[in-house]
Scaffold this motif. Sequence first.
Motif, short mmCIF file in Angstrom:
data_model
loop_
_atom_site.label_atom_id
_atom_site.label_comp_id
_atom_site.label_asym_id
_atom_site.label_seq_id
_atom_site.Cartn_x
_atom_site.Cartn_y
_atom_site.Cartn_z
N ALA A 281 0.83 -1.20 0.00
CA ALA A 281 0.00 0.00 0.00
C ALA A 281 0.87 1.26 0.00
CB ALA A 281 -0.93 -0.01 1.22
N ALA A 282 1.94 1.22 0.80
CA ALA A 282 2.85 2.37 0.86
C ALA A 282 3.53 2.58 -0.48
CB ALA A 282 3.88 2.16 1.96
N ASP A 283 3.88 1.46 -1.15
CA ASP A 283 4.53 1.56 -2.45
C ASP A 283 3.60 2.21 -3.47
OD1 ASP A 283 6.45 1.23 -4.40
OD2 ASP A 283 5.76 -0.78 -4.93
N GLU A 284 2.33 1.78 -3.48
CA GLU A 284 1.37 2.35 -4.41
C GLU A 284 1.16 3.84 -4.14
OE1 GLU A 284 -0.10 1.16 -7.07
OE2 GLU A 284 1.00 -0.72 -6.84
N GLU A 285 1.11 4.20 -2.86
CA GLU A 285 0.92 5.60 -2.50
C GLU A 285 2.12 6.43 -2.96
OE1 GLU A 285 -1.17 8.80 -1.13
OE2 GLU A 285 -1.84 6.71 -1.28
N LEU A 286 3.33 5.88 -2.77
CA LEU A 286 4.54 6.60 -3.20
C LEU A 286 4.56 6.77 -4.72
CD1 LEU A 286 7.35 5.11 -0.92
CD2 LEU A 286 6.58 7.48 -1.00
N LYS A 287 4.13 5.73 -5.44
CA LYS A 287 4.11 5.83 -6.90
C LYS A 287 3.17 6.94 -7.36
CE LYS A 287 5.37 1.06 -7.97
NZ LYS A 287 4.94 -0.23 -8.56
N LYS A 288 1.98 7.03 -6.69
CA LYS A 288 1.04 8.09 -7.04
C LYS A 288 1.63 9.46 -6.74
CE LYS A 288 -3.14 5.30 -6.29
NZ LYS A 288 -4.37 5.15 -5.48
N GLU A 289 2.27 9.58 -5.57
CA GLU A 289 2.89 10.85 -5.21
C GLU A 289 3.99 11.22 -6.20
OE1 GLU A 289 4.28 10.68 -1.23
OE2 GLU A 289 2.28 10.49 -0.33
N ASN A 290 4.77 10.22 -6.64
CA ASN A 290 5.85 10.47 -7.59
C ASN A 290 5.30 10.96 -8.92
OD1 ASN A 290 7.79 9.72 -5.76
ND2 ASN A 290 7.90 7.59 -6.47
N GLU A 291 4.21 10.33 -9.39
CA GLU A 291 3.62 10.76 -10.65
C GLU A 291 3.12 12.20 -10.54
OE1 GLU A 291 3.53 9.36 -13.55
OE2 GLU A 291 4.61 7.58 -12.81
#
Length: 477
Positions: A281-291
């Motif tokens: 979940a943290a990884d997905e959240e970080l990916k969204k933040e990065n985009e």
Amino acid sequence: MLSLSLIFVLAGAFSCGMVYSFQWETQPDPVVYSCNGKQVTFPWSFKTQSQERVVDIHWIFDSEWGSQMVATMAHDNFLPTAPYGKRVRHVTNGGLLLRDVTTEDSGNLTIEVNVDTDGSFHSHQDSVFLQVGDGLMTQDHTLKASQDPVALWDNSTQRWTIRLTCGHFLFRGQPPVKVAWTNPELGTLPSSGYDNGDFYLTLRTPVAGGNYTCQVPPYLLSDVCVDDNNNSNNNKNAVIASVFVDELKARLSLVEAEQKTPRTPYETSETSCQSCKALEAADEELKKENEQLKEDLDSLKQTHEKDVDILSKSINDSRLMFEQELQSVRQAFRDELQSLWNKTEQHSLSGPCAFGSHTVLDSSQRSVDYGDGSLCDKNLAVGWYRFLLNGADAVIPTTCVAKNHCGTDAPLWLDLQGGVLPAVGTEKAARACAHWSNKCCHWESPVTVRNCGSFVVYRLTPFSHCSLAYCTEPRNN
């Protein structure tokens, strides 16, 4: 004929079980660094007791091409071999001074002192590795900076970190230099450590992206065999390097490293599963933040390109103005330094320093590198003298000179009795010593030394017999 290494083994076996009073007083570091064209000193010295007699001393050089004798000391006579005749000089009772070193001088230098103790022969050895550099001491004579491809685990902080490296140095062991780092905010940082040819910098978390630079400070350039006077714009890359850190990629690298960290055997399968879901979940959240951050960054670039151009021009103008002001300050400093030097020269060229107030002696036979001859200073009048070697300024050596050198039988050297040459414009008392009959100061005579700035004069009182003559060597300004 026995090899040198076999001789060492036999000598050690012969002395096994015996106690000797031979002691090393000073020894060089295990690795000695020097640069092409320089001189290097190996300050070996030892002491023995009255029942011990030094039979001879050998200095042997070992390289990948084989072994060869450098010099031998026997019966108080220092005898260098032909390849080293004009480059090697004896200092202290076991030390050597090697001039004009080249990369071919890189290798092991061993001293062997053979001693006779009441009829028992034993040998003492010590070795040092000489590493000679020609240009910046790196693999391709340039400084390189890079970022490790993956995150590394730091045992001291128990965390994953991003590490930058700088160097590719060729020094054996720890280099005699340091590198300075500059972060994107132009702050100065020390290296975190040194490992296998590279200085490294561990970045703090959260990682700040941008351009990081490393460089060898100007005052350390000579230690890595870079001539700062010739460091033109064409080879500035030899002393400075940079690496760009992508902040987003660095943070993702840390996240990936955390996810791959092995779990302890004490974690239950339920806990592991919960941790796995939380990490995903943290990884997905970080990916969204990065985009989102990438989109914001692109928008900012388009909006502020003009502002960036204006800022860049302002920075360049400020830099040019600073360089002009710095050049002005440097010129003022040079002018002030020249003025002080002129005043010092005027002061130092009074009295015996003034031209016509001393006698100039110029003879190549007086050189410490010259062998035996017929020079004798018996007929010199009491007075002030200045020495030259082939027209260049020279001084009387301040260490004992081997017999039958300087064109005479008993060479005269200057004993400062533990002191140093006087400061510019001042003088001090010393003594002239003649090396004869196994004594460095068999005869002596008072000498007054005056420092005239660009040269030195001596008030000499000649000896009453022959053959004694004053030695000279080039002055190191």
